[in-house]
Design an enzyme around this catalytic site. Structure first.
Site, PDB file in Angstrom:
ATOM      1  N   HIS A 279      42.855  43.267  39.316  1.00  0.00           N
ATOM      2  CA  HIS A 279      41.676  44.728  40.117  1.00  0.00           C
ATOM      3  C   HIS A 279      40.865  44.020  41.258  1.00  0.00           C
ATOM      4  O   HIS A 279      39.943  44.855  40.954  1.00  0.00           O
ATOM      5  CB  HIS A 279      41.426  45.024  38.960  1.00  0.00           C
ATOM      6  CG  HIS A 279      42.291  45.488  38.020  1.00  0.00           C
ATOM      7  ND1 HIS A 279      43.313  46.496  38.210  1.00  0.00           N
ATOM      8  CD2 HIS A 279      42.881  45.797  37.137  1.00  0.00           C
ATOM      9  CE1 HIS A 279      43.858  46.941  37.045  1.00  0.00           C
ATOM     10  NE2 HIS A 279      44.008  45.906  36.136  1.00  0.00           N
ATOM     11  N   ARG A 280      40.950  42.784  41.668  1.00  0.00           N
ATOM     12  CA  ARG A 280      39.362  41.729  41.754  1.00  0.00           C
ATOM     13  C   ARG A 280      39.368  43.392  43.243  1.00  0.00           C
ATOM     14  O   ARG A 280      38.383  42.712  44.172  1.00  0.00           O
ATOM     15  CB  ARG A 280      39.932  40.678  41.949  1.00  0.00           C
ATOM     16  CG  ARG A 280      38.667  40.006  42.760  1.00  0.00           C
ATOM     17  CD  ARG A 280      39.031  38.439  42.534  1.00  0.00           C
ATOM     18  NE  ARG A 280      38.340  37.821  41.607  1.00  0.00           N
ATOM     19  CZ  ARG A 280      39.547  36.743  40.812  1.00  0.00           C
ATOM     20  NH1 ARG A 280      40.638  36.847  41.329  1.00  0.00           N
ATOM     21  NH2 ARG A 280      38.802  36.648  39.490  1.00  0.00           N
ATOM     22  N   ALA A 281      40.714  42.583  44.049  1.00  0.00           N
ATOM     23  CA  ALA A 281      40.525  43.549  45.329  1.00  0.00           C
ATOM     24  C   ALA A 281      40.294  45.259  45.908  1.00  0.00           C
ATOM     25  O   ALA A 281      39.202  45.582  46.787  1.00  0.00           O
ATOM     26  CB  ALA A 281      42.331  43.948  45.238  1.00  0.00           C
TER      27      ALA A 281
END
Length: 364
Positions: A279-281
């Site tokens: 979910h970093r993007a």
């Protein structure tokens, strides 16, 4: 101090300069990795960005450059000074530009605690490292792919946390470590592991400019700068000041930039459709989109902001990249975002209707 080539005089490479500016607007984005062939102004852009940024207010006599207005992020020494009633006056200092050598070790990066002095004299002595020098400045890593993976991991951890904590034999020392992280590399000399690639918030792949006229302009500007750096810089000073003021204003605006649930749905639909891991993007796209809106002087993000952010946040995070297959530009990304958002909204409405019908049937 030697005169640095002006940031606004760099020819082309708009994607690279935009990624650097967004990180300058919001240091919390998490840095940028610039991949490209030699001689494409990678290091020049990083150095000139540091010179472009305004001075910052720091605690006087603090070797870590603590922010006097944010006591929660003070170093151990400043907290101890404040606890004893010592006044902490402030002063202005230029943005530091720290160049990390490829041969740097972990101790050189994070700093070391003198255990012998602590045991013999009962005194805590911390020898500051590169992270201390880079706090509230710009940390530049040339040939980051040649740096030891463990050292890169430590750097990225500190950049994400905003703090550097060193513990040895029950003795602990901490100091703030917030900086604009800029890594450059030549892919021909090897790539970073996917785990480390993902830790860089934004990524830009650049190549040398092919246009004849633009290459001529590069030569003309370079020769003019070599012949008389002061006169060349004075010529570009108005544009440098204008860009610096835009960044300063955007910094005051970025936390006021709003977004809607539909904006979040657009980001999630885009990353999900590209099978992006983790979910970093999603978080990076949201932060970069807010920074883009603030830089443009707006207080709400648009689909184009999301597209411009995705163009920088996604290429190094997907295996079979549509950027490589179809060379999607921000306009095409914006169209895709609108299409995906429409599909996601329709699916959400269908799901809600189904849940509502199920609940009514159960009640009956």
């Amino acid at each position: 101090m030697p005169i640095i080539y002006p940031f606004t005089a760099i020819v082309g490479q708009k994607r690279m300069t935009r990624a650097l500016i967004l990180n300058a607007v919001d240091i919390r984005i998490g840095g940028v990795l610039i991949r490209g062939e030699r001689g494409t102004a990678k290091s020049t852009a990083a150095r000139s960005l540091a010179m472009l940024l305004p001075a910052v207010s720091v605690v006087q006599n603090c070797r870590f450059g603590c922010d006097p207005n944010h006591s929660s992020s003070w170093c151990t020494e400043c907290r101890e000074r404040a606890a004893t009633g010592d006044l902490l006056p402030s002063k202005e200092r230029p943005i530091p530009f720290i160049n990390l050598p490829v041969s740097a070790t972990e101790d050189r990066v994070v700093g070391t605690l003198d255990i012998e002095q602590a045991i013999q004299k009962g005194e805590r002595h911390f020898e500051a490292g590169v992270l201390a020098s880079a706090n509230r400045g710009l940390l530049y890593i040339d040939e980051v792919n040649l740096l030891d993976d463990h050292v890169v991991d430590v750097l990225l951890d500190s950049a994400a946390m905003g703090m550097n904590i060193v513990e040895r034999e029950g003795i602990s020392f901490s100091h703030p470590a917030r900086f604009i992280l800029v890594g450059t590399m030549n892919p021909e000399e090897g790539d970073l592991r996917p785990q480390l690639l993902d830790r860089f918030a934004l990524s830009v792949d650049i190549v040398g400019i092919r246009g004849t006229r633009e290459r001529v302009v590069i030569m003309e500007r370079h020769l003019a700068f070599e012949q008389d750096p002061e006169a060349f810089f004075a010529e570009w000073q108005p544009k440098e000041d204008e860009l610096s003021q835009r960044i300063v204003y955007a910094r005051t605006l970025v936390d006021k930039v709003t977004y809607t649930s539909r904006d979040l749905l657009s980001i999630a639909a885009l990353t999900s459709s590209l099978n992006v891991d983790g979910h970093r993007a999603d978080l990076v796209i949201l932060k970069a989109a807010r920074a883009q809106a603030a830089f443009d002087g707006r207080t709400a993000i648009t689909d184009m902001d999301i597209a411009l952010a995705a163009e920088l946040a996604l290429p190094h995070r997907i295996n079979r990249s549509p950027f490589q297959q179809t060379d999607m530009n921000p306009e095409q990304l914006q169209e895709r975002i609108e299409e995906l958002r429409g599909q996601a909204i329709a699916e959400e409405e269908t799901r809600e209707k189904s849940d509502s019908d199920g609940a009514q049937e159960k009640k009956t």
